[in-house]
Design a protein around this motif. Structure first.
Motif, PDB file in Angstrom:
ATOM      1  N   THR A 111      30.511  68.435 -10.057  1.00  0.00           N
ATOM      2  CA  THR A 111      30.374  68.733 -11.480  1.00  0.00           C
ATOM      3  C   THR A 111      29.485  69.950 -11.663  1.00  0.00           C
ATOM      4  N   THR A 112      29.776  70.787 -12.634  1.00  0.00           N
ATOM      5  CA  THR A 112      28.980  71.997 -12.849  1.00  0.00           C
ATOM      6  C   THR A 112      27.587  71.663 -13.374  1.00  0.00           C
ATOM      7  N   GLU A 115      27.642  70.646 -17.020  1.00  0.00           N
ATOM      8  CA  GLU A 115      28.198  69.294 -17.209  1.00  0.00           C
ATOM      9  C   GLU A 115      27.194  68.227 -16.783  1.00  0.00           C
ATOM     10  N   ASN A 116      26.442  68.480 -15.702  1.00  0.00           N
ATOM     11  CA  ASN A 116      25.393  67.540 -15.284  1.00  0.00           C
ATOM     12  C   ASN A 116      24.327  67.391 -16.361  1.00  0.00           C
ATOM     13  N   GLU A 118      24.632  67.877 -19.527  1.00  0.00           N
ATOM     14  CA  GLU A 118      25.184  67.233 -20.732  1.00  0.00           C
ATOM     15  C   GLU A 118      25.138  65.706 -20.662  1.00  0.00           C
ATOM     16  N   ARG A 132      26.708  69.293 -27.570  1.00  0.00           N
ATOM     17  CA  ARG A 132      26.257  68.918 -26.221  1.00  0.00           C
ATOM     18  C   ARG A 132      26.222  70.149 -25.316  1.00  0.00           C
ATOM     19  N   ARG A 133      27.305  70.925 -25.362  1.00  0.00           N
ATOM     20  CA  ARG A 133      27.389  72.109 -24.502  1.00  0.00           C
ATOM     21  C   ARG A 133      26.302  73.114 -24.848  1.00  0.00           C
ATOM     22  N   ASN A 150      27.985  77.383 -14.495  1.00  0.00           N
ATOM     23  CA  ASN A 150      29.226  76.808 -13.981  1.00  0.00           C
ATOM     24  C   ASN A 150      29.229  76.628 -12.467  1.00  0.00           C
ATOM     25  N   LYS A 152      28.483  74.530  -9.083  1.00  0.00           N
ATOM     26  CA  LYS A 152      28.413  73.124  -8.686  1.00  0.00           C
ATOM     27  C   LYS A 152      27.266  72.947  -7.692  1.00  0.00           C
ATOM     28  N   ARG A 168      18.291  68.646 -17.222  1.00  0.00           N
ATOM     29  CA  ARG A 168      18.905  67.391 -17.672  1.00  0.00           C
ATOM     30  C   ARG A 168      17.847  66.456 -18.272  1.00  0.00           C
TER      31      ARG A 168
END
Length: 256
Positions: A111-112, A115-116, A118, A132-133, A150, A152, A168
């Motif tokens: 996962t990018t 995305e982590n 989020e 969220r983004r 982006n 990973k 995060r």
């Protein structure tokens, strides 16, 4: 939600433990992991919690993180009594009030970065996908990873992965950041880079609890709580906080 919050010198009480005990039954034996632990942490403190293996450090971390409940005693998180909460209510409180940073990063591997970051917002219905983004992107920019959105996990160094983990932890604007050996897997230079980031968050008013076995880290925090055999043996304020930025600058270039 925080109707019981107390103030001291104008600072909000974030965490209050009152005579916390935690017992585990191992076969016919009872292990007393925590034995009457009490302390209060106020908004904007950077607290290290230290102790050797078996001191109760991990049990205390799980209690503070609402991952475990005490056998006896009271735990208030941002004014909310945790001990009598049901599992679901505790999970919601944990998601909204605590940002976790782990030694092993705990990122989803395929996962990018964005995305982590989020992920904690996925459980908060007040955020749309676009919001969220945006929040996740802002958090990554704040930890110096605006050019890695982006990428990973397998495309990043350990220090970069830990920065993603810190982003995060920040994205939900938690009451407290709870770090578990957050520099434990990093080399000396990268450890100081992460400490620089934690010190910056501290100066911005974030409340940080950093659980570690490394005594050196206490020199960079504002307060140090030491455990032994499930009890607090010392709780001291640091009037001579060292600069992680200066320590980083002083490292020999050969370590780069």
């Amino acid at each position: 939600m925080a109707e019981n919050v107390n103030m001291e010198n104008g600072r909000r009480e974030i965490i209050r433990l009152e005579n916390i005990t935690r017992d585990f039954h191992v076969g016919e034996e009872v292990v007393h992991a925590l034995r009457g632990v009490s302390f209060t942490i106020y908004e904007g403190e950077f607290v290290t919690i230290m102790g050797t293996s078996g001191s109760g450090k991990s049990t205390l971390l799980n209690t503070l993180g609402c991952l475990d409940t005490p056998t006896k005693g009271e735990y208030y998180l941002d004014g909310v009594s945790v001990r009598t909460m049901g599992k679901n209510a505790r999970a919601t409180l944990r998601n909204r009030k605590i940002g976790f940073v782990f030694q092993n990063y705990n990122l989803l591997p395929k996962t990018t970065a964005v995305e982590n970051v989020e992920l904690p917002l996925m459980y908060n219905p007040s955020y749309s996908a676009a919001a969220r983004r945006q929040k996740a992107t802002e958090a990554l920019i704040a930890v110096g990873l605006g050019d890695r959105l982006n990428h990973k996990s397998n495309q990043m160094s350990g220090g970069q992965m830990q920065r993603v983990a810190i982003a995060r932890a920040l994205v939900n604007d938690p009451a407290v950041i709870l770090a578990d050996e957050a520099t434990g897997n990093l080399d000396t230079r990268t450890s100081f880079e992460i400490l620089v980031l934690f010190q910056r968050l501290h100066t911005e008013g974030r409340t940080i609890i950093f659980v570690t076995h490394n005594p050196e880290i206490a020199e960079y925090s504002s307060r140090n709580i030491r455990l032994r055999d499930g009890r607090v043996i010392s709780d001291t304020h640091n009037d001579m906080i060292l600069s992680a930025q200066e320590a980083l600058a002083a490292l020999p270039k050969s370590e780069d």
